[in-house]
Design a protein around this motif. Structure first.
Motif, PDB file in Angstrom:
ATOM      1  N   LEU A  42      32.497  46.487  45.894  1.00 37.10           N
ATOM      2  CA  LEU A  42      32.677  45.358  46.663  1.00 37.10           C
ATOM      3  C   LEU A  42      33.643  44.215  46.165  1.00 37.10           C
ATOM      4  O   LEU A  42      34.265  43.941  46.960  1.00 37.10           O
ATOM      5  N   PHE A  43      33.755  44.278  44.709  1.00 37.56           N
ATOM      6  CA  PHE A  43      34.836  43.425  44.312  1.00 37.56           C
ATOM      7  C   PHE A  43      36.161  43.969  44.806  1.00 37.56           C
ATOM      8  O   PHE A  43      37.253  43.088  45.252  1.00 37.56           O
ATOM      9  N   SER A  44      36.363  45.233  44.689  1.00 40.80           N
ATOM     10  CA  SER A  44      37.681  45.552  44.921  1.00 40.80           C
ATOM     11  C   SER A  44      37.987  45.645  46.267  1.00 40.80           C
ATOM     12  O   SER A  44      39.040  45.235  46.628  1.00 40.80           O
ATOM     13  N   TYR A  45      37.099  45.529  47.364  1.00 35.01           N
ATOM     14  CA  TYR A  45      37.259  45.238  48.621  1.00 35.01           C
ATOM     15  C   TYR A  45      37.587  43.657  48.853  1.00 35.01           C
ATOM     16  O   TYR A  45      38.448  43.408  49.583  1.00 35.01           O
ATOM     17  N   ILE A  46      36.777  42.972  48.296  1.00 33.97           N
ATOM     18  CA  ILE A  46      37.074  41.462  48.435  1.00 33.97           C
ATOM     19  C   ILE A  46      38.383  41.230  47.843  1.00 33.97           C
ATOM     20  O   ILE A  46      39.270  40.279  48.369  1.00 33.97           O
ATOM     21  N   GLU A  47      38.728  41.813  46.747  1.00 37.52           N
ATOM     22  CA  GLU A  47      40.135  41.520  45.872  1.00 37.52           C
ATOM     23  C   GLU A  47      41.335  41.989  46.931  1.00 37.52           C
ATOM     24  O   GLU A  47      42.248  41.054  47.096  1.00 37.52           O
ATOM     25  N   LYS A  48      41.111  43.270  47.380  1.00 38.18           N
ATOM     26  CA  LYS A  48      42.309  43.646  48.248  1.00 38.18           C
ATOM     27  C   LYS A  48      42.201  42.622  49.644  1.00 38.18           C
ATOM     28  O   LYS A  48      43.483  42.427  50.043  1.00 38.18           O
ATOM     29  N   HIS A  49      41.101  42.291  49.994  1.00 37.19           N
ATOM     30  CA  HIS A  49      41.211  41.374  51.454  1.00 37.19           C
ATOM     31  C   HIS A  49      42.038  40.352  50.863  1.00 37.19           C
ATOM     32  O   HIS A  49      42.788  39.809  52.081  1.00 37.19           O
ATOM     33  N   PHE A  50      41.723  39.635  50.024  1.00 30.42           N
ATOM     34  CA  PHE A  50      42.450  38.486  49.693  1.00 30.42           C
ATOM     35  C   PHE A  50      43.881  38.619  48.691  1.00 30.42           C
ATOM     36  O   PHE A  50      44.228  37.739  47.971  1.00 30.42           O
ATOM     37  N   SER A  51      44.105  39.834  48.955  1.00 34.27           N
ATOM     38  CA  SER A  51      45.573  40.229  48.366  1.00 34.27           C
ATOM     39  C   SER A  51      45.537  39.958  46.946  1.00 34.27           C
ATOM     40  O   SER A  51      46.831  39.225  46.359  1.00 34.27           O
ATOM     41  N   GLY A  52      44.525  40.307  46.258  1.00 32.76           N
ATOM     42  CA  GLY A  52      44.462  40.261  44.818  1.00 32.76           C
ATOM     43  C   GLY A  52      44.328  38.514  44.311  1.00 32.76           C
ATOM     44  O   GLY A  52      44.237  38.270  43.092  1.00 32.76           O
ATOM     45  N   LYS A  78      38.798  30.823  45.760  1.00 36.33           N
ATOM     46  CA  LYS A  78      38.129  31.084  46.910  1.00 36.33           C
ATOM     47  C   LYS A  78      36.674  31.016  46.453  1.00 36.33           C
ATOM     48  O   LYS A  78      36.077  31.163  45.272  1.00 36.33           O
ATOM     49  N   THR A  79      35.774  30.845  47.600  1.00 30.24           N
ATOM     50  CA  THR A  79      34.390  30.772  47.310  1.00 30.24           C
ATOM     51  C   THR A  79      33.560  32.116  48.105  1.00 30.24           C
ATOM     52  O   THR A  79      33.947  32.248  49.491  1.00 30.24           O
ATOM     53  N   ILE A  80      32.869  32.669  47.560  1.00 33.15           N
ATOM     54  CA  ILE A  80      32.460  33.859  48.158  1.00 33.15           C
ATOM     55  C   ILE A  80      30.676  33.586  47.989  1.00 33.15           C
ATOM     56  O   ILE A  80      30.164  33.313  47.036  1.00 33.15           O
ATOM     57  N   ALA A  81      30.166  33.893  49.304  1.00 29.31           N
ATOM     58  CA  ALA A  81      28.833  34.008  49.173  1.00 29.31           C
ATOM     59  C   ALA A  81      28.289  35.199  48.957  1.00 29.31           C
ATOM     60  O   ALA A  81      28.804  36.152  49.445  1.00 29.31           O
ATOM     61  N   VAL A  82      27.295  35.379  48.232  1.00 30.05           N
ATOM     62  CA  VAL A  82      26.515  36.516  47.907  1.00 30.05           C
ATOM     63  C   VAL A  82      25.249  36.520  48.180  1.00 30.05           C
ATOM     64  O   VAL A  82      24.359  35.616  47.810  1.00 30.05           O
ATOM     65  N   TRP A  83      24.636  37.386  48.968  1.00 30.92           N
ATOM     66  CA  TRP A  83      23.040  37.488  49.525  1.00 30.92           C
ATOM     67  C   TRP A  83      22.529  38.782  48.791  1.00 30.92           C
ATOM     68  O   TRP A  83      23.108  40.001  48.852  1.00 30.92           O
ATOM     69  N   GLY A  84      21.798  38.353  48.082  1.00 34.16           N
ATOM     70  CA  GLY A  84      20.885  39.400  47.264  1.00 34.16           C
ATOM     71  C   GLY A  84      21.420  39.378  45.640  1.00 34.16           C
ATOM     72  O   GLY A  84      22.509  39.622  45.291  1.00 34.16           O
ATOM     73  N   LEU A  85      20.417  39.180  44.894  1.00 31.30           N
ATOM     74  CA  LEU A  85      20.855  39.335  43.295  1.00 31.30           C
ATOM     75  C   LEU A  85      19.969  40.524  42.766  1.00 31.30           C
ATOM     76  O   LEU A  85      20.188  40.877  41.930  1.00 31.30           O
ATOM     77  N   ALA A  86      18.685  40.678  43.384  1.00 31.76           N
ATOM     78  CA  ALA A  86      17.792  41.701  42.970  1.00 31.76           C
ATOM     79  C   ALA A  86      18.260  42.965  42.967  1.00 31.76           C
ATOM     80  O   ALA A  86      19.205  43.404  43.740  1.00 31.76           O
ATOM     81  N   PHE A  87      18.135  44.060  41.957  1.00 34.45           N
ATOM     82  CA  PHE A  87      18.738  45.182  42.030  1.00 34.45           C
ATOM     83  C   PHE A  87      18.219  46.186  43.359  1.00 34.45           C
ATOM     84  O   PHE A  87      18.856  47.122  43.878  1.00 34.45           O
ATOM     85  N   LYS A  88      17.223  45.793  43.950  1.00 30.92           N
ATOM     86  CA  LYS A  88      16.989  46.302  45.252  1.00 30.92           C
ATOM     87  C   LYS A  88      15.891  45.054  46.087  1.00 30.92           C
ATOM     88  O   LYS A  88      15.498  44.284  45.117  1.00 30.92           O
ATOM     89  N   PRO A  89      15.502  45.617  47.018  1.00 35.28           N
ATOM     90  CA  PRO A  89      14.486  44.176  47.773  1.00 35.28           C
ATOM     91  C   PRO A  89      13.332  44.309  47.305  1.00 35.28           C
ATOM     92  O   PRO A  89      12.852  45.292  46.745  1.00 35.28           O
ATOM     93  N   ASP A  90      12.589  43.509  47.393  1.00 37.46           N
ATOM     94  CA  ASP A  90      11.167  43.343  47.029  1.00 37.46           C
ATOM     95  C   ASP A  90      10.929  43.361  45.699  1.00 37.46           C
ATOM     96  O   ASP A  90       9.658  43.729  45.143  1.00 37.46           O
ATOM     97  N   SER A  97      38.247  51.163  55.967  1.00 41.62           N
ATOM     98  CA  SER A  97      38.211  50.490  54.721  1.00 41.62           C
ATOM     99  C   SER A  97      39.416  49.866  54.118  1.00 41.62           C
ATOM    100  O   SER A  97      40.360  50.532  54.234  1.00 41.62           O
ATOM    101  N   LEU A  98      39.261  48.947  53.183  1.00 42.43           N
ATOM    102  CA  LEU A  98      40.299  48.583  52.468  1.00 42.43           C
ATOM    103  C   LEU A  98      40.762  49.385  51.476  1.00 42.43           C
ATOM    104  O   LEU A  98      41.899  49.472  50.814  1.00 42.43           O
ATOM    105  N   ASP A  99      39.912  50.317  50.897  1.00 44.83           N
ATOM    106  CA  ASP A  99      40.393  51.420  49.893  1.00 44.83           C
ATOM    107  C   ASP A  99      40.861  52.816  50.531  1.00 44.83           C
ATOM    108  O   ASP A  99      41.075  53.644  50.000  1.00 44.83           O
TER     109      ASP A  99
END
Ligand SMILES: NC(=O)C1=CN([C@@H]2O[C@H](COP(=O)(O)OP(=O)(O)OC[C@H]3O[C@@H](n4cnc5c(N)ncnc54)[C@H](O)[C@@H]3O)[C@@H](O)[C@H]2O)C=CC1
Ligand SMILES: O=C(O)[C@H]1O[C@H](OP(=O)(O)OP(=O)(O)OC[C@H]2O[C@@H](n3ccc(=O)[nH]c3=O)[C@H](O)[C@@H]2O)[C@H](O)[C@@H](O)[C@@H]1O
Length: 419
Positions: free
Chosen positions: A274-284, A289-301, A415-417
């Motif tokens: 995910l980081f590499s996609y984001i980094e490429k999208h914003f040309s490094g 920049k501000t990135i919203a992240v939905w989900g912190l737990a390693f899985k739902p529930d 994909s960006l990759d």
């Protein structure tokens, strides 16, 4: 019995210290009926009955092998206080041979006391998944019991009889095979995930959509639909540590487990995806920049963030100078504990949409149900750069794009990759 006095005190008040659906009412009900109690006193626990379960942590040591110090500490305590015959049942995930070490440790303490008390050791690995623990425990696919003692097996058979009514669920074997069964199960599941992530990476290169490929292969019953979801990598307290520990165990016996090393390697890369996609999208250039992240737990529930993919994403974003606005329905208290509260670069939002305020982009890391059907028009209005990076492939790209938002999933053709 737990050595963590705070945990025990909370449990005694009916306050379950982890988020696990359905667990609280079971604890409260059985505690009120005096069928369940909590203590920090090892003697009370050891003298309580003829079955003693060891279920302490077995975290990775420095070289990746399982750290058995907690298990052996408990074995020593049992040896110091055992009063009558008991079956010591190991539920922790442990390398092959641990039952023998537990037996020797208990015997050592009994010898020091100069007493002879009969006891048996059995291996009874746990297969539950976090977030689905009650269902997995109450309706197990199988119950693996490993012991060389027929007396111990009979006692465990009796214990598990209520779970065994409709058809035979007990798989009885020697203790070494039971110990290896647990690692084999987790390693197989982790292999399925890394395999699918590898296919996703190939899909990106050739312009295929891994989600269609997943449906195309899952319908073959020999493959099945479970555990072939590609994404931002597997996390949690078990797959990462158990794949490592099995590899280490093999190495200690002179076998190079190449497949396991690759499973781990693919997963490490996947967690950076995910980081590499984001980094490429914003040309490094993520500075400011501000990135919203939905989900912190390693899985739902669950509120568990051990080895969660969100952690590697957040750490990389912060290191690149970005600001993060994170939301999770349950794991924010745990995230605040890990990151020692909010900071200028890391804000914990009160809800999913608040996380989007002033955000350039949105990254989905955990597929909680509440993230599945957002209002994409509202998302488009809130996001400055109108781009979503979907680390769990929960959206239909067409639906997102119809709202004027650029969409990047894992292994979904454009994909960006990829090409
Ligand atoms: N978390 C899960 O979903 C599953 C875990 N397992 C295995 O179960 C074991 C435990 O895992 P978790 O519950 O996640 O670990 P954990 O780290 O969350 O809990 C371990 C507990 O043991 C306590 N403890 C440590 N030393 C002790 C001692 N001497 N006496 C009494 N208590 C002591 C700790 O205070 C802690 O509360 C591991 O081997 C893990 O691989 C297996 C299947 C599922
Ligand atoms: O030994 C353990 O502790 C447990 O480990 C896993 O359970 P758990 O880690 O709680 O959760 P899973 O549902 O297996 O998910 C693990 C990770 O794999 C990821 N995953 C899962 C499935 C999938 O298709 N793709 C995928 O990336 C999840 O997002 C998560 O990060 C096993 O599924 C349990 O059987 C086992 O008892």
């Amino acid at each position: 019995m737990d050595i963590d006095a705070e945990k025990v005190a909370r449990l005694k008040k009916g306050d379950v210290p982890i988020y696990e659906p359905g667990l609280s009412p079971i604890v409260t009900k059985n505690f009120a009926a005096a069928q369940l109690d909590f203590t920090t006193d090892p003697v009370a626990a050891i003298l309580h009955g003829e079955l003693i379960f060891i279920a302490v942590g077995t975290p990775p040591g420095e070289d990746g092998s399982a750290d058995l110090s907690y298990v052996l500490e408990v074995a020593g305590t049992i040896g110091r206080h055992l009063g009558d015959y008991a079956v010591v049942v190991n539920k922790s995930t442990v390398p092959v041979g641990t039952a023998g070490l537990v037996r020797a440790k208990i015997k050592e303490q009994l010898d020091l006391r100069g007493v002879e008390i009969a006891f048996d050791v059995a291996s009874n690995p746990e297969f539950l998944k976090e977030g689905n623990a009650i269902e997995d425990c109450m309706r197990p696919d199988r119950i693996v019991v490993g012991s060389s003692s027929s007396r111990a097996i009979e006692i465990l058979r009796k214990l598990y009889a209520p779970f065994n009514r409709n058809h035979e669920r007990l798989v009885v074997m020697d203790e070494c095979s039971a110990e290896l069964t647990k690692y084999a199960a987790n390693a197989m599941l982790a292999t399925k995930i890394s395999f699918m992530n590898e296919i996703a990476n190939i899909a990106e290169k050739v312009g295929a959509d891994v989600e269609l490929v997943r449906q195309g292969i899952g319908s073959d019953p020999r493959i099945g639909f479970q555990f072939i979801y590609p994404g931002a990598g597997y996390g949690g307290s078990c797959f990462p540590k158990d794949v490592k520990a099995l590899g280490r165990l093999a190495k200690s016996k002179g076998y190079n487990a190449r497949l396991l090393s690759s499973v781990e390697e693919v997963n490490e890369d996947q967690k950076r995806k995910l980081f590499s996609y984001i980094e490429k999208h914003f040309s490094g250039d993520l500075n400011g920049k501000t990135i919203a992240v939905w989900g912190l737990a390693f899985k739902p529930d669950t509120d568990d963030m051990r080895e969660a993919s969100s952690r590697s994403l957040i750490d990389s974003l912060i290191a690149a100078g970005a600001k993060v606005r994170a939301f999770d329905p349950e794991a924010i208290p745990e995230a605040k504990r890990i990151y020692r509260g909010s900071s200028e670069q890391l804000h914990f939002a009160d809800n999913a949409y608040e996380a989007l305020q002033n955000a350039d982009a949105l990254a989905i890391v955990t597929e909680w149900k509440i993230f599945r059907s957002p209002n994409f028009k509202q998302l488009a209005d809130l996001l400055k750069h109108r781009v979503v990076f979907d680390g769990r492939n929960i959206y239909d790209p067409k639906e997102v794009e119809a709202a004027g938002i650029a969409y990047f999933g894992v292994g979904r053709g454009r994909s960006l990759d990829g090409n």
